[in-house]
Motif scaffolding. Structure first.
Motif, PDB file in Angstrom:
ATOM      1  N   ILE A 100       4.526 -52.494 -15.740  1.00 31.23           N
ATOM      2  CA  ILE A 100       5.771 -52.456 -16.640  1.00 31.23           C
ATOM      3  C   ILE A 100       6.810 -52.545 -15.642  1.00 31.23           C
ATOM      4  O   ILE A 100       6.927 -51.877 -14.590  1.00 31.23           O
ATOM      5  N   GLU A 101       7.864 -53.436 -15.742  1.00 33.38           N
ATOM      6  CA  GLU A 101       9.027 -53.416 -14.741  1.00 33.38           C
ATOM      7  C   GLU A 101      10.262 -52.640 -15.460  1.00 33.38           C
ATOM      8  O   GLU A 101      10.661 -52.930 -16.380  1.00 33.38           O
ATOM      9  N   ILE A 102      10.943 -51.688 -14.782  1.00 33.92           N
ATOM     10  CA  ILE A 102      11.906 -51.137 -15.443  1.00 33.92           C
ATOM     11  C   ILE A 102      13.232 -51.459 -14.617  1.00 33.92           C
ATOM     12  O   ILE A 102      13.299 -51.327 -13.360  1.00 33.92           O
ATOM     13  N   GLN A 103      14.195 -51.781 -15.220  1.00 35.07           N
ATOM     14  CA  GLN A 103      15.519 -52.181 -14.985  1.00 35.07           C
ATOM     15  C   GLN A 103      16.486 -51.438 -15.381  1.00 35.07           C
ATOM     16  O   GLN A 103      16.737 -51.039 -16.626  1.00 35.07           O
ATOM     17  N   TRP A 104      17.449 -50.609 -14.591  1.00 35.46           N
ATOM     18  CA  TRP A 104      18.778 -49.911 -14.972  1.00 35.46           C
ATOM     19  C   TRP A 104      19.990 -50.417 -14.398  1.00 35.46           C
ATOM     20  O   TRP A 104      19.750 -51.101 -13.289  1.00 35.46           O
ATOM     21  N   GLN A 105      20.999 -49.814 -15.014  1.00 33.43           N
ATOM     22  CA  GLN A 105      22.324 -50.076 -14.353  1.00 33.43           C
ATOM     23  C   GLN A 105      22.627 -48.932 -13.436  1.00 33.43           C
ATOM     24  O   GLN A 105      22.463 -47.525 -13.777  1.00 33.43           O
ATOM     25  N   MET A 106      23.109 -49.063 -12.223  1.00 30.31           N
ATOM     26  CA  MET A 106      23.403 -47.775 -11.226  1.00 30.31           C
ATOM     27  C   MET A 106      24.594 -46.933 -12.152  1.00 30.31           C
ATOM     28  O   MET A 106      25.750 -47.490 -12.346  1.00 30.31           O
ATOM     29  N   PRO A 107      24.318 -45.643 -12.239  1.00 36.10           N
ATOM     30  CA  PRO A 107      25.348 -45.038 -12.823  1.00 36.10           C
ATOM     31  C   PRO A 107      26.754 -44.729 -12.009  1.00 36.10           C
ATOM     32  O   PRO A 107      26.407 -44.779 -10.791  1.00 36.10           O
ATOM     33  N   CYS A 108      27.531 -44.230 -12.282  1.00 37.64           N
ATOM     34  CA  CYS A 108      28.866 -43.897 -11.634  1.00 37.64           C
ATOM     35  C   CYS A 108      28.412 -42.587 -10.846  1.00 37.64           C
ATOM     36  O   CYS A 108      27.749 -41.723 -11.040  1.00 37.64           O
ATOM     37  N   HIS A 109      28.712 -42.752  -9.187  1.00 41.20           N
ATOM     38  CA  HIS A 109      28.175 -41.640  -8.373  1.00 41.20           C
ATOM     39  C   HIS A 109      29.366 -40.614  -8.070  1.00 41.20           C
ATOM     40  O   HIS A 109      29.059 -39.853  -7.085  1.00 41.20           O
ATOM     41  N   ARG A 110      30.702 -41.025  -8.615  1.00 42.47           N
ATOM     42  CA  ARG A 110      31.634 -40.080  -8.239  1.00 42.47           C
ATOM     43  C   ARG A 110      31.914 -39.753  -6.704  1.00 42.47           C
ATOM     44  O   ARG A 110      32.124 -38.682  -6.353  1.00 42.47           O
ATOM     45  N   GLY A 111      31.744 -40.784  -5.913  1.00 44.37           N
ATOM     46  CA  GLY A 111      31.994 -40.759  -4.510  1.00 44.37           C
ATOM     47  C   GLY A 111      30.786 -40.449  -3.571  1.00 44.37           C
ATOM     48  O   GLY A 111      30.772 -40.337  -2.380  1.00 44.37           O
ATOM     49  N   ALA A 112      29.928 -39.731  -4.191  1.00 46.06           N
ATOM     50  CA  ALA A 112      28.503 -39.430  -3.370  1.00 46.06           C
ATOM     51  C   ALA A 112      27.390 -40.492  -3.628  1.00 46.06           C
ATOM     52  O   ALA A 112      26.881 -40.469  -4.606  1.00 46.06           O
ATOM     53  N   ASP A 113      27.258 -41.403  -2.707  1.00 43.11           N
ATOM     54  CA  ASP A 113      26.182 -42.171  -2.997  1.00 43.11           C
ATOM     55  C   ASP A 113      24.876 -41.863  -3.496  1.00 43.11           C
ATOM     56  O   ASP A 113      24.514 -40.619  -2.932  1.00 43.11           O
ATOM     57  N   ILE A 114      24.076 -42.714  -4.258  1.00 48.15           N
ATOM     58  CA  ILE A 114      22.798 -42.266  -4.861  1.00 48.15           C
ATOM     59  C   ILE A 114      21.974 -42.179  -3.771  1.00 48.15           C
ATOM     60  O   ILE A 114      21.783 -43.413  -3.168  1.00 48.15           O
ATOM     61  N   GLU A 115      21.138 -41.260  -3.345  1.00 49.09           N
ATOM     62  CA  GLU A 115      20.069 -41.077  -2.239  1.00 49.09           C
ATOM     63  C   GLU A 115      18.866 -41.906  -2.597  1.00 49.09           C
ATOM     64  O   GLU A 115      18.242 -42.573  -2.021  1.00 49.09           O
ATOM     65  N   VAL A 116      18.496 -41.254  -4.014  1.00 51.06           N
ATOM     66  CA  VAL A 116      17.041 -41.401  -4.381  1.00 51.06           C
ATOM     67  C   VAL A 116      16.966 -41.551  -6.039  1.00 51.06           C
ATOM     68  O   VAL A 116      18.262 -40.777  -6.493  1.00 51.06           O
ATOM     69  N   TYR A 117      16.160 -42.308  -6.801  1.00 53.64           N
ATOM     70  CA  TYR A 117      16.029 -42.062  -8.182  1.00 53.64           C
ATOM     71  C   TYR A 117      14.586 -41.201  -8.299  1.00 53.64           C
ATOM     72  O   TYR A 117      13.747 -41.791  -7.817  1.00 53.64           O
ATOM     73  N   ASP A 118      14.573 -40.296  -9.023  1.00 56.71           N
ATOM     74  CA  ASP A 118      13.327 -39.552  -9.511  1.00 56.71           C
ATOM     75  C   ASP A 118      13.019 -40.085 -10.804  1.00 56.71           C
ATOM     76  O   ASP A 118      13.868 -40.295 -11.666  1.00 56.71           O
ATOM     77  N   ILE A 119      11.715 -40.923 -10.851  1.00 57.32           N
ATOM     78  CA  ILE A 119      11.403 -41.255 -12.144  1.00 57.32           C
ATOM     79  C   ILE A 119      10.048 -40.621 -12.503  1.00 57.32           C
ATOM     80  O   ILE A 119       9.094 -40.346 -11.729  1.00 57.32           O
TER      81      ILE A 119
END
Length: 167
Positions: A100-119
C-alpha cells in the motif's frame, strides 16, 4: 441436479444519512470490484464516516448471476475524530495486493524542520507489539510504500513527525 461452482462474488450497497428510510435512499450501487470464491470478507476503504450502509452480495458462475442476498443490517461508519485539528489524515492508495502507498501532508513544524516520520503498521487496532511493524522515513518525504502485506487483511497505521523539539 448438480450445481456449477461459484466463480466469484459481487457487492452492492445503499449509502444513506442515518435515520433515512431505505426507500428514500438513492438506488443500489454495484461495486466495480469483484471477489473470488475463496474470499469470505471484503475490505472497503472508501466508506465515508457518518454515513449508514446496507449491503447485498451475489454469487455468479458460468450459468450467470445468482440472486442478491437479503440486505444486511445497516452499518454506521464512524467518524474518525483522531484527525481533528490542523492535519489531514493520510491517503491510502493500493497498487498491489501485498503493498500500500501512504501519502500525507507535511504538518506545520513551527520553525523546527521535521527530521523523520515514525510510522506504525499493524494488524491489531491496539498496535500490540507482536503484530506491529515500526518504520521510519526521512522528514522531507510525504509518501511511503509499505510492502510485504498479506492480501485481504486489515491493517492499521499511525504516523508522527519528529523534529528537534520531539514528536
Amino acid at each position: 441436479e448438480s450445481q456449477l461452482p461459484v466463480v466469484g462474488y459481487r457487492l452492492r450497497y445503499l449509502a444513506r444519512t442515518p435515520g433515512e428510510e431505505e426507500e428514500e435512499a438513492v438506488d443500489w450501487i454495484v461495486c466495480e470490484e469483484t471477489w473470488p470464491p475463496t474470499v469470505e470478507k471484503a475490505v472497503l476503504k472508501w466508506l465515508e464516516g457518518g454515513r449508514e450502509y446496507i449491503f447485498q452480495v451475489l454469487a455468479w458462475n458460468s450459468a450467470g448471476d445468482g440472486t442478491w442476498s437479503d440486505p444486511s443490517e445497516p452499518f454506521l461508519m464512524p467518524i474518525d475524530s483522531f484527525w481533528t485539528g490542523p492535519r489531514a489524515p493520510p491517503t491510502f492508495l493500493s497498487t498491489s495486493p501485498d503493498s500500500i502507498e501512504i501519502q500525507w501532508q507535511m504538518p506545520c513544524h513551527r520553525g523546527a524542520d521535521i527530521e523523520v516520520y515514525d510510522i506504525l503498521c499493524s494488524e491489531d487496532p491496539e498496535f500490540a507489539e507482536q503484530y506491529t511493524r515500526q518504520l521510519q522515513i526521512a522528514g522531507d518525504a510525504t509518501v511511503l510504500t509499505v510492502g510485504g502485506l498479506t492480501p485481504n487483511t486489515v491493517y492499521y497505521f499511525k504516523y508522527r513527525a519528529v523534529n528537534a523539539k520531539g514528536a
